[in-house]
Write an enzyme that holds these catalytic residues in place. Structure first.
Site, PDB file in Angstrom:
ATOM      1  N   HIS A 116      45.189 102.041 133.610  1.00 44.96           N
ATOM      2  CA  HIS A 116      45.267 102.730 134.897  1.00 44.96           C
ATOM      3  C   HIS A 116      44.604 101.938 136.023  1.00 44.96           C
ATOM      4  CE1 HIS A 116      45.385 106.843 132.541  1.00 44.96           C
ATOM      5  NE2 HIS A 116      46.514 106.179 132.453  1.00 44.96           N
ATOM      6  N   HIS A 143      45.277 110.850 133.862  1.00 48.05           N
ATOM      7  CA  HIS A 143      46.307 109.815 133.865  1.00 48.05           C
ATOM      8  C   HIS A 143      46.885 109.591 135.265  1.00 48.05           C
ATOM      9  CE1 HIS A 143      45.793 112.203 130.286  1.00 48.05           C
ATOM     10  NE2 HIS A 143      45.997 111.090 129.577  1.00 48.05           N
TER      11      HIS A 143
HETATM   12  C1  LIG Z   1      50.785 100.866 128.392  1.00 48.84           C
HETATM   13  C2  LIG Z   1      50.580 101.837 129.522  1.00 48.84           C
HETATM   14  C3  LIG Z   1      50.310 103.177 129.244  1.00 48.84           C
HETATM   15  C4  LIG Z   1      50.120 104.080 130.288  1.00 48.84           C
HETATM   16  N1  LIG Z   1      50.001 105.412 129.990  1.00 48.84           N
HETATM   17  C5  LIG Z   1      50.059 106.312 131.002  1.00 48.84           C
HETATM   18  C6  LIG Z   1      50.169 107.698 130.723  1.00 48.84           C
HETATM   19  O1  LIG Z   1      50.269 108.135 129.566  1.00 48.84           O
HETATM   20  N2  LIG Z   1      50.195 108.555 131.776  1.00 48.84           N
HETATM   21  C7  LIG Z   1      50.104 108.113 133.068  1.00 48.84           C
HETATM   22  O2  LIG Z   1      50.093 108.937 133.974  1.00 48.84           O
HETATM   23  N3  LIG Z   1      50.011 106.814 133.351  1.00 48.84           N
HETATM   24  C8  LIG Z   1      50.030 105.904 132.353  1.00 48.84           C
HETATM   25  N4  LIG Z   1      50.014 104.579 132.643  1.00 48.84           N
HETATM   26  C9  LIG Z   1      49.854 104.168 134.068  1.00 48.84           C
HETATM   27  C10 LIG Z   1      51.114 104.277 134.924  1.00 48.84           C
HETATM   28  O3  LIG Z   1      52.252 103.875 134.225  1.00 48.84           O
HETATM   29  C11 LIG Z   1      50.890 103.409 136.166  1.00 48.84           C
HETATM   30  O4  LIG Z   1      49.771 103.912 136.854  1.00 48.84           O
HETATM   31  C12 LIG Z   1      52.082 103.378 137.105  1.00 48.84           C
HETATM   32  O5  LIG Z   1      53.211 102.847 136.447  1.00 48.84           O
HETATM   33  C13 LIG Z   1      51.752 102.525 138.338  1.00 48.84           C
HETATM   34  O6  LIG Z   1      52.880 102.483 139.171  1.00 48.84           O
HETATM   35  P1  LIG Z   1      53.062 101.363 140.283  1.00 48.84           P
HETATM   36  O7  LIG Z   1      54.359 101.628 140.931  1.00 48.84           O
HETATM   37  O8  LIG Z   1      51.838 101.324 141.097  1.00 48.84           O
HETATM   38  O9  LIG Z   1      53.085  99.953 139.527  1.00 48.84           O
HETATM   39  P2  LIG Z   1      53.856  99.453 138.209  1.00 48.84           P
HETATM   40  O10 LIG Z   1      54.270 100.576 137.372  1.00 48.84           O
HETATM   41  O11 LIG Z   1      52.984  98.418 137.625  1.00 48.84           O
HETATM   42  O12 LIG Z   1      55.177  98.782 138.796  1.00 48.84           O
HETATM   43  C14 LIG Z   1      55.166  97.558 139.459  1.00 48.84           C
HETATM   44  C15 LIG Z   1      56.512  96.880 139.237  1.00 48.84           C
HETATM   45  O13 LIG Z   1      56.560  95.706 140.048  1.00 48.84           O
HETATM   46  C16 LIG Z   1      57.101  94.642 139.286  1.00 48.84           C
HETATM   47  N5  LIG Z   1      56.576  93.386 139.845  1.00 48.84           N
HETATM   48  C17 LIG Z   1      55.303  92.951 139.796  1.00 48.84           C
HETATM   49  N6  LIG Z   1      55.185  91.784 140.455  1.00 48.84           N
HETATM   50  C18 LIG Z   1      56.406  91.475 140.921  1.00 48.84           C
HETATM   51  C19 LIG Z   1      56.918  90.391 141.671  1.00 48.84           C
HETATM   52  N7  LIG Z   1      56.118  89.398 142.077  1.00 48.84           N
HETATM   53  N8  LIG Z   1      58.239  90.370 141.964  1.00 48.84           N
HETATM   54  C20 LIG Z   1      59.045  91.393 141.555  1.00 48.84           C
HETATM   55  N9  LIG Z   1      58.614  92.445 140.834  1.00 48.84           N
HETATM   56  C21 LIG Z   1      57.302  92.490 140.529  1.00 48.84           C
HETATM   57  C22 LIG Z   1      56.613  94.906 137.887  1.00 48.84           C
HETATM   58  O14 LIG Z   1      57.385  94.215 136.928  1.00 48.84           O
HETATM   59  C23 LIG Z   1      56.729  96.419 137.809  1.00 48.84           C
HETATM   60  O15 LIG Z   1      58.004  96.833 137.381  1.00 48.84           O
HETATM   61  C24 LIG Z   1      50.172 103.637 131.630  1.00 48.84           C
HETATM   62  C25 LIG Z   1      50.447 102.297 131.912  1.00 48.84           C
HETATM   63  C26 LIG Z   1      50.661 101.401 130.883  1.00 48.84           C
HETATM   64  C27 LIG Z   1      50.974  99.977 131.226  1.00 48.84           C
END
Ligand SMILES: Cc1cc2nc3c(=O)[nH]c(=O)nc-3n(C[C@H](O)[C@H](O)[C@H](O)COP(=O)(O)OP(=O)(O)OC[C@H]3O[C@@H](n4cnc5c(N)ncnc54)[C@H](O)[C@@H]3O)c2cc1C
Ligand SMILES: *[C@@H]1O[C@H](CO)[C@@H](O)[C@H](O)[C@H]1NC(C)=O
Ligand SMILES: *[C@@H]1O[C@H](CO)[C@@H](O)[C@H](O)[C@H]1NC(C)=O
Ligand SMILES: *[C@@H]1O[C@H](CO)[C@@H](O)[C@H](O)[C@H]1NC(C)=O
Ligand SMILES: *[C@@H]1O[C@H](CO)[C@@H](O)[C@H](O)[C@H]1NC(C)=O
Ligand SMILES: *[C@@H]1O[C@H](CO)[C@@H](O)[C@H](O)[C@H]1NC(C)=O
Ligand SMILES: *[C@@H]1O[C@H](CO)[C@@H](O)[C@H](O)[C@H]1NC(C)=O
Length: 583
Positions: free
Chosen positions: A524, A562
Site C-alpha cells: 500500500h 486497505h
Molecule cells: C500484491 C498487492 C496486493 C494488494 N492488496 C490490496 C487489497 O487487498 N486491497 C486493497 O484495497 N488494496 C490492495 N493493494 C493496493 C492497491 O492495489 C493499490 O493501492 C492501487 O492499485 C493503487 O492504484 P494506483 O492507480 O495509484 O496505482 P497502480 O495500481 O500502481 O497503477 C499504476 C499503473 O501505471 C502503470 N505504469 C507505471 N509506470 C508507468 C509508465 N512509466 N508508463 C506507463 N505506465 C506506467 C503501471 O504498470 C500500473 O498499471 C494491493 C497491491 C498489490 C500490488
C-alpha cells in the site's frame, strides 16, 4: 455492454504497421491528444474513462504492462497468489531495512490494465473518517472531507450482500452506489469455516463488529467485502469497472506495452510525453497540452524525477536537468508493513493446500466453472480486525509515542488479518494458514529516488519500515498480541501446530528476530507526490503548467485499512476537477 474484443485497445503501435527500427521518432508525425494519462491502474482508468465521456476530448492512456482481462490468473480470485513476480508485476524491492536486520523487502506493484487492482488481494475497505478529514486539511480541498467524499466513494462502487449469510454483520448499504466496481460480501458457504475461530479470538480480545466502509475504522469484519463480481465470482477491477467504458469511444485510445519515459516541457509548460513501445524498443513522442500521471506511488515520482521535476540536489546528483525544484517529489513515502505468523490448520479445514493437489482441486474447479462459487471465487482471507492501542499501553513502551497518541481517536494503530494459505515459506504438504499484524498509521516516512538518469534502472525505494521508536515498539506489541491470540484455546482447537515462528519464541530478543524475518508489505505505498505538498488544490504539480498527478502518490495520509477504495474515490473526485478545467 461488455466486449470481448476491444476495437481501440491496441497492443502497441509497432505491432501494427510500422516495422521497428525503420522509422525513427523524427520521421513519424507526432500524435496529438488533448490529454495523456500515464498508467492504466485504478486512478488512471477512472481519469481516462471520465475525461473521455466528452466526445470532443481526445485522451490517450499509456500502460506499461500487458493486457490482463483474458488471463484466468487475474480473473480468478484465488489465483491472486500467482501474480506477484510475473509479467503483471513491477518487481520492486526496498533498500535494506535497518529495523529488519538489513533485509530488503520485495514491494511488487501491478503492471498491466488495472494496475494493482489486477493483482491485489481484493479487500475493499475505507476505514476511519478522520483520515479523509485530514486529507482535506492538508490539501486545502474541503471536498475531501469524509462527508463530502462519500458521494465519490458511492460513485465508484456497488455492493452485493448475499442473502444466505448466517453471520450478522453490521452493513450500511447506503454508502454504495449503482455502478462500477463490484464489492461483495461472502455467503456463509463461501467464507472459510476457520474464519470463525479468528473472529472469536478477536472478539475475545475486545474487538466489536463494525462496518468499516461507512466511516468507522475500528472494529472487525467476517467474510469481506471484496472487489469480486458476485455474478460469476470474478475479480472486479479497474479494467472491467472503468476501462471498458471507454474502449469503444473513438476519442479514447488505450495503448499497452507502452512505457512513458519522460514528460516533455517547453520551459515549465508541458508539451507532451515520450514513451517506449516495449515490443520493439522504439521511442515515440506524443504531443499534448495536459499530462495526468497516474503511474502509482513508486512510478509516479520516478517519472517526475526522470522529467526534471523534483528536489534539485537529487536531480543534480543523478544528472537530470532541472525543470522545477519540487522538494517533496518522492518524499513522504508511507506504506503498511505487515508481520506474519503461520500455523498448520487441522486437516478438516480446506485451505490453499487444496489448490495444489489435482485430486482436491478438480471438484473446486468444477464448482467454480459451473456456478462461480466455492473457494476459488473468494480471496481466501477477507476477515480482519483493527485495534486502537490505549494510551496507557502506549506509554508503557517507554519510548516517544507522541505521534501514536495524538492520532484522532477514531483511528486504529494495528490491523490483524487472516489468510487461508502460507504467507511465508511453508514445509511441503503443510496445511498452512497465516495471520498477520499491519501497522496502519506508521509514523516514519521514507523516500523514492532515482539511482541513475536511465529510465530502465530501478528506482531506490527507501522505505523505512518501523523506522521510529514508536513504530518499532508498536509492532512488537502487535506481534506479541497476535502470537498470544494465535496460541489461545480458540485457535488451538483448529490448529495442528505453529509453523512460524515457533511456540518457544517468547523472549523479547526472539520476538525481535521473528519480526525481522517475517516482515513483508501490504503493498500500500502512497503519498510520494502528496496533495498539499507537491500538488495544489487542482492536482497540479506546483511550479509547472499542464502536469497533474492523480493516484495513490497524491494521497496525503494513509487510510487505516486497505488502499484501493480510497484511490478510486480520490480519482472520481479528481475527474470532476480535471473535467471542469479541461473540457
Ligand atoms: C500484491 C498487492 C496486493 C494488494 N492488496 C490490496 C487489497 O487487498 N486491497 C486493497 O484495497 N488494496 C490492495 N493493494 C493496493 C492497491 O492495489 C493499490 O493501492 C492501487 O492499485 C493503487 O492504484 P494506483 O492507480 O495509484 O496505482 P497502480 O495500481 O500502481 O497503477 C499504476 C499503473 O501505471 C502503470 N505504469 C507505471 N509506470 C508507468 C509508465 N512509466 N508508463 C506507463 N505506465 C506506467 C503501471 O504498470 C500500473 O498499471 C494491493 C497491491 C498489490 C500490488
Ligand atoms: C497461471 O499461473 C500458473 C501457475 O503459476 C501458470 O502455470 C500458468 O501458465 C498461468 N496461466 C496463464 C494463462 O498465465
Ligand atoms: C517482473 O518479473 C517478471 C518475471 O521475471 C517479468 O516477466 C516482468 O516483466 C517483470 N516486471 C517488469 C515491470 O519488468
Ligand atoms: C450509514 O453511513 C452514513 C455515512 O457515514 C451515515 O451517515 C449513516 O448514519 C449510516 N447509517 C446507519 C444506519 O448507520
Ligand atoms: C463475469 O461476469 C461479467 C458480467 O457481470 C462479465 O462481463 C465477465 O465477462 C464475466 N467474467 C468471466 C471471466 O466470465
Ligand atoms: C451448481 O449449483 C447448483 C445449484 O445450487 C448445484 O446443483 C450444482 O451441483 C452446482 N454445480 C457444481 C459443479 O458444483
Ligand atoms: C531468522 O532468520 C535467521 C537467518 O535466516 C535465523 O538464524 C533465525 O533463526 C530466524 N529467526 C526466527 C525467529 O525464525
Amino acid at each position: 455492454m461488455f466486449h470481448r474484443l476491444v476495437p481501440t485497445m491496441k497492443t502497441t503501435t509497432c505491432a501494427t504497421a510500422v516495422a521497428c527500427g525503420i522509422l525513427t521518432v523524427a520521421a513519424r508525425a507526432p500524435e496529438k491528444y488533448d490529454a495523456v494519462v500515464v498508467g492504466g491502474g485504478p486512478a488512471g482508468l477512472v481519469m481516462a474513462s471520465r475525461l473521455s465521456e466528452n466526445p470532443a476530448f481526445r485522451v490517450l492512456v499509456l500502460e506499461n504492462g500487458p493486457e490482463t482481462y483474458e488471463n484466468i490468473n487475474v480473473t480468478t480470485p484465488a489465483w491472486e497468489v500467482r501474480l506477484p513476480g510475473t509479467q503483471f508485476s513491477w518487481n520492486f524491492t526496498t533498500v535494506p531495512q535497518p529495523a529488519l536486520d538489513g533485509r530488503a523487502i520485495p514491494l511488487e506493484q501491478g503492471n498491466g490494465w488495472g494496475g494493482g487492482s489486477a493483482i491485489n488481494y481484493m479487500a475493499y475497505c475505507r476505514g476511519s473518517r478522520s483520515v479523509f478529514d485530514e486529507w482535506a486539511s492538508i490539501s486545502g480541498i474541503d471536498e475531501l472531507r469524509w462527508d463530502k467524499l462519500l458521494p465519490y466513494f458511492r460513485r465508484s462502487a456497488q455492493l452485493t450482500v448475499p442473502d444466505d449469510r448466517d453471520y450478522e454483520q453490521i452493513i450500511n448499504s447506503t454508502v454504495f452506489g449503482p455502478d462500477n466496481v463490484h464489492v461483495s460480501y461472502e455467503s456463509s458457504t463461501q467464507y472459510y469455516p476457520i474464519d470463525r475461530a479468528f473472529r472469536d479470538v478477536w472478539a475475545a480480545s475486545g474487538a466489536h463488529d463494525a462496518d468499516l466502509n461507512a466511516g468507522d475504522g475500528i472494529g472487525m469484519i467476517l467474510g469481506g467485502p471484496s472487489a469480486v463480481n458476485p455474478s460469476n465470482g470474478t475479480r472486479s477491477y479497474a479494467l472491467p469497472a472503468y476501462g471498458w467504458k471507454m474502449a469503444g469511444r473513438p476519442n479514447a485510445k488505450m495503448l499497452h506495452g507502452a512505457r512513458a519515459i519522460k514528460v516533455n516541457f517547453e520551459g515549465t509548460r508541458v508539451v507532451g510525453v515520450d514513451y517506449v513501445d516495449l515490443a520493439c524498443g522504439q521511442t515515440h513522442t506524443v504531443v499534448a497540452p495536459e499530462v495526468v500521471v497516474s503511474a502509482g506511488a513508486i512510478n509516479t515520482p520516478r517519472l517526475l524525477l526522470l522529467s526534471g521535476v523534483g528536489p534539485k540536489e537529487h536531480l543534480a546528483e543523478v544528472g537530470v536537468p532541472v525543470v522545477v525544484d519540487s522538494p517533496d517529489v518522492g518524499a513522504r513515502f508511507k506504506d503498511h508493513p505487515i508481520v506474519a505468523m503461520m500455523f498448520n490448520a487441522s486437516p478438516q479445514f480446506v485451505t490453499a493446500r487444496a489448490f495444489g493437489d489435482p485430486a482436491t482441486l478438480a471438484p473446486l474447479l468444477a464448482e467454480y466453472r459451473a456456478n462461480g462459487t466455492g473457494p476459488l471465487s473468494v480471496p481466501g482471507g477477507s476477515s480482519f480486525a483493527t485495534e486502537r492501542v490505549p494510551d496507557a499501553v502506549l506509554d508503557s513502551f517507554g519510548v516517544d509515542v507522541t505521534f501514536q497518541k495524538q492520532l484522532p481517536q477514531d483511528r486504529p494503530h494495528l490491523l490483524y488479518q487472516y489468510v487461508s494459505g502460507p504467507m511465508l515459506a511453508a514445509p511441503p504438504g503443510a496445511n498452512a494458514v497465516s495471520s498477520f499484524v499491519a501497522l496502519v498509521q506508521p509514523e516514519q516516512a521514507g523516500t523514492v529516488q532515482l539511482q541513475t538518469a536511465d529510465w530502465r534502472d530501478a528506482p531506490r525505494v527507501g522505505a523505512r519500515y518501523f523506522g521510529s521508536a514508536g513504530d518499532a515498539a508498536l509492532v512488537r506489541y502487535g506481534y506479541r498480541k497476535l502470537l498470544a491470540m494465535m496460541r489461545s484455546a480458540a485457535v488451538d482447537a483448529v490448529s495442528a501446530g505453529e509453523l512460524y515462528p515457533d511456540y518457544d519464541v517468547t523472549s523479547e530478543a526472539a520476538v525481535r528476530g521473528a519480526i525481522a524475518n517475517a516482515t513483508i508489505t501490504f503493498h500500500h505505498p502512497a503519498s510520494t507526490c502528496s496533495l498539499g505538498h507537491v500538488l495544489d488544490q487542482r492536482f497540479r504539480v506546483r511550479g509547472v503548467q499542464g502536469l497533474r498527478v492523480v493516484d495513490s502518490s497524491a494521497i496525503p495520509v494513509l487510510p487505516t485499512c486497505h488502499l484501493q477504495a480510497s484511490v478510486y474515490a480520490l480519482a472520481e473526485y479528481a475527474a470532476t476537477v480535471l473535467a471542469a478545467d479541461f473540457w
